[in-house]
Design an enzyme around this catalytic site. Sequence first.
Site, PDB file in Angstrom:
ATOM      1  N   ASN A   1       0.856  -1.185   0.000  1.00  0.00           N
ATOM      2  CA  ASN A   1       0.000   0.000   0.000  1.00  0.00           C
ATOM      3  C   ASN A   1       0.895   1.239   0.000  1.00  0.00           C
ATOM      4  O   ASN A   1       1.485   1.581   1.017  1.00  0.00           O
ATOM      5  CB  ASN A   1      -0.885  -0.026   1.261  1.00  0.00           C
ATOM      6  CG  ASN A   1      -1.858   1.129   1.305  1.00  0.00           C
ATOM      7  OD1 ASN A   1      -1.833   2.007   0.432  1.00  0.00           O
ATOM      8  ND2 ASN A   1      -2.707   1.145   2.313  1.00  0.00           N
TER       9      ASN A   1
ATOM     10  N   ARG B   1      -2.361  -1.899  -3.650  1.00  0.00           N
ATOM     11  CA  ARG B   1      -3.645  -1.246  -3.399  1.00  0.00           C
ATOM     12  C   ARG B   1      -3.693   0.039  -4.232  1.00  0.00           C
ATOM     13  O   ARG B   1      -2.752   0.832  -4.216  1.00  0.00           O
ATOM     14  CB  ARG B   1      -3.758  -0.894  -1.924  1.00  0.00           C
ATOM     15  CG  ARG B   1      -5.019  -0.135  -1.641  1.00  0.00           C
ATOM     16  CD  ARG B   1      -4.948   0.585  -0.312  1.00  0.00           C
ATOM     17  NE  ARG B   1      -6.181   1.289  -0.066  1.00  0.00           N
ATOM     18  CZ  ARG B   1      -6.281   2.333   0.738  1.00  0.00           C
ATOM     19  NH1 ARG B   1      -5.228   2.783   1.370  1.00  0.00           N
ATOM     20  NH2 ARG B   1      -7.438   2.929   0.915  1.00  0.00           N
TER      21      ARG B   1
ATOM     22  N   HIS C   1     -12.787   2.328   0.128  1.00  0.00           N
ATOM     23  CA  HIS C   1     -12.768   1.273   1.156  1.00  0.00           C
ATOM     24  C   HIS C   1     -13.435  -0.016   0.680  1.00  0.00           C
ATOM     25  O   HIS C   1     -13.831  -0.851   1.494  1.00  0.00           O
ATOM     26  CB  HIS C   1     -13.528   1.703   2.447  1.00  0.00           C
ATOM     27  CG  HIS C   1     -12.874   2.792   3.221  1.00  0.00           C
ATOM     28  ND1 HIS C   1     -13.610   3.707   3.947  1.00  0.00           N
ATOM     29  CD2 HIS C   1     -11.575   3.110   3.397  1.00  0.00           C
ATOM     30  CE1 HIS C   1     -12.776   4.561   4.545  1.00  0.00           C
ATOM     31  NE2 HIS C   1     -11.547   4.222   4.223  1.00  0.00           N
TER      32      HIS C   1
ATOM     33  N   ARG D   1     -12.293  15.147   7.445  1.00  0.00           N
ATOM     34  CA  ARG D   1     -13.134  15.445   6.278  1.00  0.00           C
ATOM     35  C   ARG D   1     -14.568  15.747   6.693  1.00  0.00           C
ATOM     36  O   ARG D   1     -15.082  15.149   7.639  1.00  0.00           O
ATOM     37  CB  ARG D   1     -13.143  14.261   5.311  1.00  0.00           C
ATOM     38  CG  ARG D   1     -11.804  13.920   4.744  1.00  0.00           C
ATOM     39  CD  ARG D   1     -11.939  12.829   3.688  1.00  0.00           C
ATOM     40  NE  ARG D   1     -10.645  12.271   3.358  1.00  0.00           N
ATOM     41  CZ  ARG D   1     -10.364  10.968   3.369  1.00  0.00           C
ATOM     42  NH1 ARG D   1     -11.307  10.077   3.678  1.00  0.00           N
ATOM     43  NH2 ARG D   1      -9.167  10.548   3.052  1.00  0.00           N
TER      44      ARG D   1
HETATM   45  P1  ADP Z   1      -7.257   5.074   8.460  1.00  0.00           P
HETATM   46  O1  ADP Z   1      -6.947   3.680   7.987  1.00  0.00           O
HETATM   47  O2  ADP Z   1      -8.409   5.718   7.747  1.00  0.00           O
HETATM   48  O3  ADP Z   1      -6.069   5.967   8.585  1.00  0.00           O
HETATM   49  P2  ADP Z   1      -7.914   3.752  10.966  1.00  0.00           P
HETATM   50  O4  ADP Z   1      -8.952   2.794  10.543  1.00  0.00           O
HETATM   51  O5  ADP Z   1      -6.564   3.244  11.315  1.00  0.00           O
HETATM   52  O6  ADP Z   1      -7.803   4.955   9.953  1.00  0.00           O
HETATM   53  O7  ADP Z   1      -8.515   4.568  12.219  1.00  0.00           O
HETATM   54  C1  ADP Z   1      -7.737   5.418  12.993  1.00  0.00           C
HETATM   55  C2  ADP Z   1      -8.652   6.191  13.927  1.00  0.00           C
HETATM   56  O8  ADP Z   1      -9.349   5.274  14.786  1.00  0.00           O
HETATM   57  C3  ADP Z   1      -7.910   7.113  14.865  1.00  0.00           C
HETATM   58  O9  ADP Z   1      -7.714   8.377  14.262  1.00  0.00           O
HETATM   59  C4  ADP Z   1      -8.866   7.211  16.035  1.00  0.00           C
HETATM   60  O10 ADP Z   1      -9.822   8.223  15.772  1.00  0.00           O
HETATM   61  C5  ADP Z   1      -9.586   5.885  16.046  1.00  0.00           C
HETATM   62  N1  ADP Z   1      -9.201   4.998  17.161  1.00  0.00           N
HETATM   63  C6  ADP Z   1      -9.881   4.844  18.310  1.00  0.00           C
HETATM   64  N2  ADP Z   1      -9.291   3.991  19.127  1.00  0.00           N
HETATM   65  C7  ADP Z   1      -8.202   3.548  18.499  1.00  0.00           C
HETATM   66  C8  ADP Z   1      -7.178   2.623  18.834  1.00  0.00           C
HETATM   67  N3  ADP Z   1      -7.156   1.990  19.991  1.00  0.00           N
HETATM   68  N4  ADP Z   1      -6.224   2.417  17.924  1.00  0.00           N
HETATM   69  C9  ADP Z   1      -6.228   3.046  16.735  1.00  0.00           C
HETATM   70  N5  ADP Z   1      -7.173   3.932  16.371  1.00  0.00           N
HETATM   71  C10 ADP Z   1      -8.148   4.188  17.237  1.00  0.00           C
END
Ligand code: ADP
Length: 398
Positions: free
Chosen positions: A8, A89, A178, A239
């Site tokens: 990715n 990806r 997604h 966003r």
């Molecule tokens: P992306 O893949 O879109 O970058 P993720 O699916 O990894 O995002 O989600 C990250 C978000 O999940 C964080 O910004 C936070 O808001 C939320 N989050 C809540 N608890 C946790 C945790 N324990 N570990 C990781 N992210 C968390």
Amino acid sequence: MYKVMAVNCGSSSLKYKLYEMPEEKVLCSGLAERIGHDDGIFKIKFDGKEDKRVLPIPDHAVAVNLVLEALTKFGIVKSLDEIKCVGHRVVQGGKYFSHSVDFDDESEAIIAKLIPLDPLHAPAHLVGYHAFKDALPDVPAIAVFDTAFHQTMEEEDYLYPIPYEWSQKYDCRRYGAHGTSHQYLANKAIKEYLGGKPNSRIITCHIGSGASLAAVRDGKCVATTMGLTPLGGVMMGTRTGDMDPSVTDYLATCTGLDVHELYDVFNKKSGLLGVSGISNDTRDIEAAALQGNERAILTSNLFARRVADFIGSYFVRLGGADMMVFSAGIGENSPYYRRLILERVEEALGLKIDYKLNESIYGGKEAVISLPGSSMIVAVIPTDEEVMIARDCYKRIA
Ligand code: ADP
């Protein structure tokens, strides 16, 4: 047995996972971050061990070489010939790809043509593809698109009510994103929770820093929240999600910013961050809300409302639902946000939720959090986009 690599590439990062297929065994995983900087970070995890180095990583080609060197250095492979396919990806496949394809001159040309739809990621995907191709010239590569799963949407679900000629001429429509995650979650839900039920109706909620929902009937996507780009749909970390388009015109007049500058604000400075003024991370906002910070409470409620509204809409769109799935950073890890969302839909949808159990589900656990009398199964399922890429690699070569 085949070793395949799921990759990715982002604008300044490269995440990778090496699998042994068809066992789906993860041999190693890691990432190169801060590509383009003198203090780049390279990480690899294998066999319960971890190695991290801080070093200059001027470009993606250097990052790819670091990955490949580490594989032999740590004895994860004896020779790079063991890698039989590299799956990349790709965020935006436009209207052109409804499944994964060979990453070659032909698909590269189409991905390059779609750069205006995804200026942030598409150039990085192409750079990553070339870096691997240069390093492993004889290994087939495939492109796995975030938009592919959503290609089954019908016109009434993907068209925007703009002049029809523009939809046609400029391919301006909803594509979603997604998709690989929604497909993984829906497949798993059907197979492991719904006993392969035909015509199953599932609402998948991929709620992370980027967030989207999908309505899935019989394993096929019928609707999804993200739009032309990932800016659409529910409110996210930074966003806006959906808004009245006149907001742009009005704010341009108010602020003096032009449409491109506003677009940047809507992408990078809005959502949880913009409303709360605290953070784009729900962990910070939840902590502030629990201490009584009113902006944090408002932000959490707004976020939950926007997700809940789409759940309601998809329940109607599917004519009911057999299952709802929560996944990604927030969906997997935050009992607080799951509760805020579920409380807003439970009465209308006839859900019965075990809120006590909900509290204990985080950190990669998978669980059904609904009770037996619930109108549908509500589950938390950790997503796995990389294994989907590895499966497509395996299909390509086996
Ligand atoms: P992306 O893949 O879109 O970058 P993720 O699916 O990894 O995002 O989600 C990250 C978000 O999940 C964080 O910004 C936070 O808001 C939320 N989050 C809540 N608890 C946790 C945790 N324990 N570990 C990781 N992210 C968390």
